[in-house]
Structure formats: C-alpha cells, structure tokens
Design a protein around this motif. Structure first.
Motif, PDB file in Angstrom:
ATOM      1  N   MET A 169      -5.698  -3.811  -3.696  1.00  0.00           N
ATOM      2  CA  MET A 169      -4.954  -2.388  -3.528  1.00  0.00           C
ATOM      3  C   MET A 169      -5.515  -2.225  -2.280  1.00  0.00           C
ATOM      4  SD  MET A 169      -3.818   0.005  -6.086  1.00  0.00           S
ATOM      5  CE  MET A 169      -3.079  -0.949  -7.712  1.00  0.00           C
ATOM      6  N   GLN A 170      -4.804  -1.433  -1.665  1.00  0.00           N
ATOM      7  CA  GLN A 170      -4.815  -0.744  -0.907  1.00  0.00           C
ATOM      8  C   GLN A 170      -4.126   0.817  -1.027  1.00  0.00           C
ATOM      9  OE1 GLN A 170      -7.174  -0.175   2.675  1.00  0.00           O
ATOM     10  NE2 GLN A 170      -7.089   1.734   1.486  1.00  0.00           N
ATOM     11  N   ILE A 171      -4.763   1.937  -0.616  1.00  0.00           N
ATOM     12  CA  ILE A 171      -4.064   2.972  -0.948  1.00  0.00           C
ATOM     13  C   ILE A 171      -4.511   3.995   0.348  1.00  0.00           C
ATOM     14  CG2 ILE A 171      -4.624   3.809  -2.957  1.00  0.00           C
ATOM     15  CD1 ILE A 171      -6.468   5.823  -2.840  1.00  0.00           C
ATOM     16  N   LEU A 172      -3.066   4.905   0.602  1.00  0.00           N
ATOM     17  CA  LEU A 172      -2.522   5.457   1.997  1.00  0.00           C
ATOM     18  C   LEU A 172      -1.585   6.195   1.815  1.00  0.00           C
ATOM     19  CD1 LEU A 172      -1.256   1.722   4.170  1.00  0.00           C
ATOM     20  CD2 LEU A 172      -3.272   2.786   4.192  1.00  0.00           C
ATOM     21  N   ALA A 231      -4.408  -6.523   2.209  1.00  0.00           N
ATOM     22  CA  ALA A 231      -4.329  -6.691   1.130  1.00  0.00           C
ATOM     23  C   ALA A 231      -3.090  -7.088   0.159  1.00  0.00           C
ATOM     24  CB  ALA A 231      -4.400  -4.546   0.529  1.00  0.00           C
ATOM     25  N   LYS A 232      -3.224  -7.123  -1.112  1.00  0.00           N
ATOM     26  CA  LYS A 232      -2.640  -7.801  -2.224  1.00  0.00           C
ATOM     27  C   LYS A 232      -1.361  -7.199  -2.291  1.00  0.00           C
ATOM     28  CE  LYS A 232      -5.784 -10.804  -3.911  1.00  0.00           C
ATOM     29  NZ  LYS A 232      -6.629 -10.615  -2.885  1.00  0.00           N
ATOM     30  N   ARG A 233      -1.645  -5.491  -2.460  1.00  0.00           N
ATOM     31  CA  ARG A 233      -0.525  -4.347  -2.739  1.00  0.00           C
ATOM     32  C   ARG A 233      -0.914  -3.306  -2.550  1.00  0.00           C
ATOM     33  NH1 ARG A 233      -0.137  -1.825  -8.849  1.00  0.00           N
ATOM     34  NH2 ARG A 233       1.974  -0.570  -8.455  1.00  0.00           N
ATOM     35  N   VAL A 234       0.032  -2.503  -1.301  1.00  0.00           N
ATOM     36  CA  VAL A 234       0.170  -1.400  -0.411  1.00  0.00           C
ATOM     37  C   VAL A 234       0.840  -0.201  -1.088  1.00  0.00           C
ATOM     38  CG1 VAL A 234       0.261  -0.164   1.376  1.00  0.00           C
ATOM     39  CG2 VAL A 234      -1.051  -2.400   1.453  1.00  0.00           C
TER      40      VAL A 234
END
Length: 660
Positions: A169-172, A231-234
């Motif tokens: 997971m990537q948070i932005l 990333a699998k989820r953003v």
C-alpha cells in the motif's frame, strides 16, 4: 429553512454543513465526472482515521499470514492525522508494527538527516519513535548521500522496493502542482527513484518550514511515478480548500504530465480520500444539479444562478428559460415556472446582502438587511488571528464601524512573532542599541540583552533554528506596535485592543501545540468581559500555516461555552476572509461596499504592518504583498456583483453569518 440557509458551509459541526457527505451515495452519480473513486469525509480528522484503520487492517491481515507488510509512506501535513491514529492504536489497542517494512516517498536534497526540516527527522518524530517497528525495517531516502553516489543510491533504493515485490500500500498527499511524492509536472509515467529539481510553487509551499524561501532546498530524492505504480493499492489524501483546484484536475480531467497525480487514473486500485473543503471544486459538490436532483433551497438556487451567470457571462435579469434548460437547470424552472421568477428571487436576494451599515442602520426597516437596526450602537468584537488580519480582511468595515459610533474592540489572538524576519528584528535592534548609547536609561542590563540578541541573530543562529525567548519577545513587541499603529489610523482606541497571546502559538516553531483549555478560557474571559452584540472572526481556514483554523476552533469552543448566556441571545457572529482567500459570491450574506478613498485608507492601515511587507518569511503561496492581495480580492468581489447586474462599486468586503 431560513436558519439552515444561514449556516456556514464548512462549519466544524458536520451537522451544519451545506454539503453533507454520506455513505449512501449512488456510486454511478459519485463517479460520473470523476475518473477515480473518491470518498468525501466531513472532516480531515475522520478521513485520516479511516485511512489509518485501512493500514492497520492490512498490517493485521499480513501478520496472520506471517507475511511482511510493505508500506509506502508520505510526509508533510497531510498524513499527520493518519500517523497520530496509528500511534494511538499501537499504544491503546496493541497494534504491532514488527512485520512492517516502510519506504518513504522522498527527502529534500541536500539535507542533514537530523535537521528538523528533514523527512528522516519528521518520520521519527511523528511515527517511528512511538511504535515497535524494528529500525532496520525503516527506509527513508538519505539526504546526505554524495552527489557522486546519488545515481547508484537511487538505483539501490528502487531495487530494494522491488526485492519485496513492490509496495502493498502506498499513501500519498497531493501538491498544489499536482505532484505525488516530489514528482513534479513533467515527470513521466515510467519514472523511477531519482534526484529531481523542485518546482517553484512547491518550494514556496515549503518556505514556512524553513523560515524563508531562500532556505528551502532546490532538489529532492523521490520515488518515481513508476515506482508508486508498483504498489498494489494507492490511497491519496487531500485536506483543505487550498487543494480543491488540483483535486478537481486530477480527478475530473484527462491524464497529463502537467498533473502527475492524474496518472493514477491508470492504476487498478486507487482511492482518493478527501474532506469537504478539498472536494469543493468537484462537480458533484459545486454543481450537483449536473449529476442528479437537488433539494432547491435558497442556498442552492443562488449558487446555481450565479454559476449560470458566470458561465454565460450574463447578468441575472437577462437569463432566459432556454439558458436554464440548455445548462442542466430545467428542474429549477419546473419548480418556479419561469426564468423571470427565479431571476427576480435571486437578484433581490443578492441585492439585500449589500449594506453600507455593517453594524445595522439605525431607525431603518431591517427586514431585508443582513444586520439589525437595534441597538443603534453595538459592542463589536473583532478577532484577528495574527496582528494584521483585521485590517487586511476587513479594514474598510472596521473603519466604517468606528465611524458609525459602535464600540469596537479588537482581539489579537496570537503574537505573530515567528512571522517577523530576522532582518526586520535586526533593524529594530539597531535602533534600540543606538538609542541606548545616546540616552540615559534605567535598564541596567539593556546593553547586554541587546548584545545577546545581536550575536544570536547575526552569528549563531542556524537555518530553521528556533528563536530564543528574548528574540521572540522582541518580535512580538514589533508586531504589537504595528497593530497599535494600524488601529490608531482607523480611529480605534488603544484601551479596546486586547493582545491575547494564546499559549498554543508560543512554541517558537512553525509547528504549534494543540489548542488547549487555557487558550479557550482566555477567549471565554474576553467574551464575558465585552459581551458583544457582534463578533467578527476569520473564516479563511486555508491559511497554509494552520493558525487561522486553530484560532477559529478556539472561538468556536468558547462560543459553545457561553452560548446560553443572556447576552449571547443578542449576538451575531460574522466570518470574514481576505488574507488567504475570499468568499464565493454565492456564499456572501453581507457585502460592505468600499469607496476609493476608503480602499486607500485601508491600504495605509495595512502598510503600518511594515514587518509583513517584502521581508516577511511567511507570505504563503501568493507572491503579492498583503495589501495587494486584499485590494485585488475586494475589487474582484465588487466586479462580480457588477457583472450580475447589481450596482458598481470600487471594492467590497464580504462576510458570512455563522449560527452558534
């Protein structure tokens, strides 16, 4: 219904929002204009907690399988609430981070990793030092790597992410240029971890953290867009009205390297998490009649008609049935029967907001006026977050209230000392030193104090270092003196000036303490002392430094404490803007015309705040001086009224009423 219309859009109490986010949104309506899923939360705090719980659930799910959880983390103001909630869950609920491997998006370059401005320091301060993650599982770009080694370093950082199969997971966040990480406009979809030059706007946004633009690094190490795409989820978060324009571009317009966040439209699992202010420009929020039915109350009728006038460049009374039908407003016509009926209703509604009597016109019919005729002379309390927001945002109205014989008080909520540049302090210091050398003084230790301050500012202070107590005291006095001078200029009596110096502000750093009970009690005490019939407070909560929002929160909490007291039954609360943004015309409930002479008078009052001219370190994202911004906004508001077919004025200061 009338009380509902008066309530301010974006108030802290989510039950009073004009636009109320709901879990029951029809997904097709929700995404008709938006090219990526986006959830809107009533507040940034609620949105941040939701993101934190998504991260926590992923960590637990991976732990149950004995798998590592690989997280891509962001920095800046946006994820602070997420990290605070994760820390709380660790301490109070036993959430473990022992299976977590983290990769941060970026770091300034060059940058001492122990500097308070570095993202290495930031991550330790807000997260890593408070959880049980093993240190060898933390990866933050190294701002100290040599230029010769930077290429290999970036390649190795990229390879290390790949070795874990990419990020789970990537948070932005999203920058006002549309950057994700530090991938500025022009970044390509397949870009990898690299050194990049920062956009001028990005550097201006960071200036507040470095005590001035000239101290902000010009480059950064950042993961590439292609790295983020692995990333699998953003999850991309955005809070506040300042992000609304770029959120709309990223969500509703096509993919473009001029808005790198728009590339996320190609990602298979991406989600935007927004608060109401950051979603303000989205079609479903700003023009909901284009995506579905609307409950046509006074607020939405005015908003729709003003939008239609601006789109067609027509005044209100010239709109036709065809104009409404051709632009998605046939439902409104069906309610009222004809364009004429709607036009007259909105024209009168807008006209009734305009008044030259901001404190109410004595002995006049006030049924269609924004303020009451009685009492003829009111007690007025103007709250100013910093020592110049009063004259910047409502200087013309302030003078009008004084001239019309109201008892006007001004309460300066913070000292504003960190907004005084060192050069400005040195200028004052030189005067004091010369004065002390040429006059007899009773201050036996004055020369030594002056010398200590001089050495600190000129010889010992490092970039971003916190000022000493004496320096902060001196800078506070500079701003206090300027505020007094400006108030004298508009005719205010010095005994009616209140310098609250709220404790939350007095950290000496850009980062402030949370609002505390002591802050609120100081405001409560002043309210009970003055017992005003009118309160004016700052409603431009997109102040990039956050002080305006915290100052309003203090007022809001204080009002909740005193709202049942007898004097509050006869008190109106008005919100002004001007320093950082202006009210949209369809939101304005009191418009005070300013003549050319009054506008010049207002400018001269603002100019009394000399330390906030060119040398001020916290000018924000707008390169213009505060008096220039203020005049441009006031003139623009007047021009909007004129275009709608109302009277032509030089300038207008605008206010929205808040219902306690």
């Amino acid at each position: 219904m009338e009380n509902q219309i008066l309530q301010f859009r974006g108030e802290l109490d989510e039950a009073k929002l004009y636009y109320q986010p709901s879990d029951e949104f029809d997904k097709t309506v929700k995404t008709r204009y938006e090219k990526m899923p986006a959830d809107i939360f009533a507040t940034a705090e609620k949105g941040a907690k939701w993101v934190a719980h998504e991260i926590a659930n992923l960590i637990k799910e991976k732990a149950e399988k004995n798998d590592p959880c690989v997280l891509g983390l962001a920095t800046g103001a946006t994820p602070l609430g997420v990290y605070a909630e994760l820390v709380r869950m660790h301490k109070e609920e036993g959430l473990s981070f022992k299976n977590v491997i983290t990769f941060n998006l970026d770091e300034y370059y060059p940058m001492n990793n122990k500097s308070a401005q570095s993202y290495n320091y930031y991550m330790d301060d807000v997260l890593f030092n408070h959880i049980d993650i093993p240190r060898d599982q933390i990866n933050v770009p190294d701002g100290e790597v040599s230029k010769e080694g930077i290429f290999n370093y970036c390649s190795e950082y990229e390879a290390k992410i790949d070795s874990f199969g990419g990020l789970d997971m990537q948070i932005l966040g999203i920058g006002r240029t549309g950057h994700i990480g530090f991938n500025e406009p022009g970044s390509q979809l397949d870009s990898k971890t690299r050194l990049i030059m920062l956009d001028a706007l990005t550097r201006r946004d960071a200036a507040k953290d470095f005590n001035g633009l000239n101290k902000v690094p010009k480059a950064a190490i950042t993961m590439g867009v292609g790295t983020i795409f692995k990333a699998k989820r953003v999850i991309l978060m955005a809070w506040g009205e300042g992000k609304a324009p770029i959120v709309k571009k990223a969500l509703e317009e096509g993919q473009s390297d001029s808005v790198p966040a728009s590339y996320l439209q190609r990602h298979s699992d991406v989600q935007f998490v927004l608060d109401v202010p950051s979603a303000n420009e989205l079609t479903r929020v700003k023009q909901p009649w284009l995506v579905g039915s609307v409950e046509w109350d006074r607020y939405w009728i005015r908003k729709a008609v003003v939008w239609l006038c601006n789109k067609l460049e027509k005044p209100v009374l010239k709109l036709t049935n065809r104009d409404y039908n051709d632009n998605g407003l046939s439902e409104l016509l069906a309610w009222y029967g004809s364009a004429y009926e709607v036009n007259i209703k909105v024209f009168n509604d807008l006209q009734h907001t305009i008044t030259g009597w901001p404190g109410g016109k004595p002995n006049a019919d006030d049924s269609n006026r924004p303020e009451r005729a009685e009492p003829a002379q009111k007690k007025v309390l103007v709250f100013s977050p910093h020592p110049d927001d009063d004259v910047i945002s409502m200087g013309g109205t302030l003078k009008r209230l004084v001239d019309q014989s109201h008892e006007v008080h001004v309460a300066y909520q913070t000292s504003g000392n960190i907004a005084v540049a060192d050069d400005e302090a040195i200028r004052f210091l030189s005067f004091v030193k010369s004065f002390a050398q040429t006059h007899d003084t009773n201050e036996g230790n004055l020369p030594s104090v002056i010398e200590d301050i001089r050495k600190f500012l000129l010889e010992n202070k490092s970039p971003g270092e916190m000022d000493t107590v004496e320096v902060r005291r001196m800078k506070s006095l500079i701003r206090r003196g300027e505020a007094k001078a400006a108030c004298r200029f508009v005719g205010l009596r010095s005994k009616n000036l209140h310098f609250l110096d709220l404790p939350f502000y007095e950290t000496g750093k850009v980062k402030k303490n949370p609002l505390g009970k002591e802050d609120v009690q100081i405001i409560v005490n002043l309210l009970r002392k003055v017992k005003p019939q009118q309160i004016f407070a700052a409603g431009d909560w997109s102040d990039p430094h956050g002080t305006h929002r915290v100052c309003w929160e203090g007022i809001y909490q204080a009002l909740q404490i005193v709202k049942d007291e007898e004097w509050m039954e006869d008190c109106y609360v008005w919100l002004y803007r001007g320093a950082w943004q202006e009210w949209d015309l369809d939101e304005i409930q009191m418009a005070v015309p300013i003549s050319p002479e009054e506008l010049q008078h207002k400018r001269n009052a603002i100019l009394r705040h000399q330390s906030q001219m060119e040398s001020a370190p916290y000018m924000g994202n707008d390169s213009r001086l505060f008096w220039q911004r203020s005049e441009a906004r006031n003139r623009a508001t007047a021009n909007l009224f004129n275009k709608l077919g109302l009277a032509e004025y030089e300038a207008i200061e605008a206010f929205v009423r808040f219902i306690v």
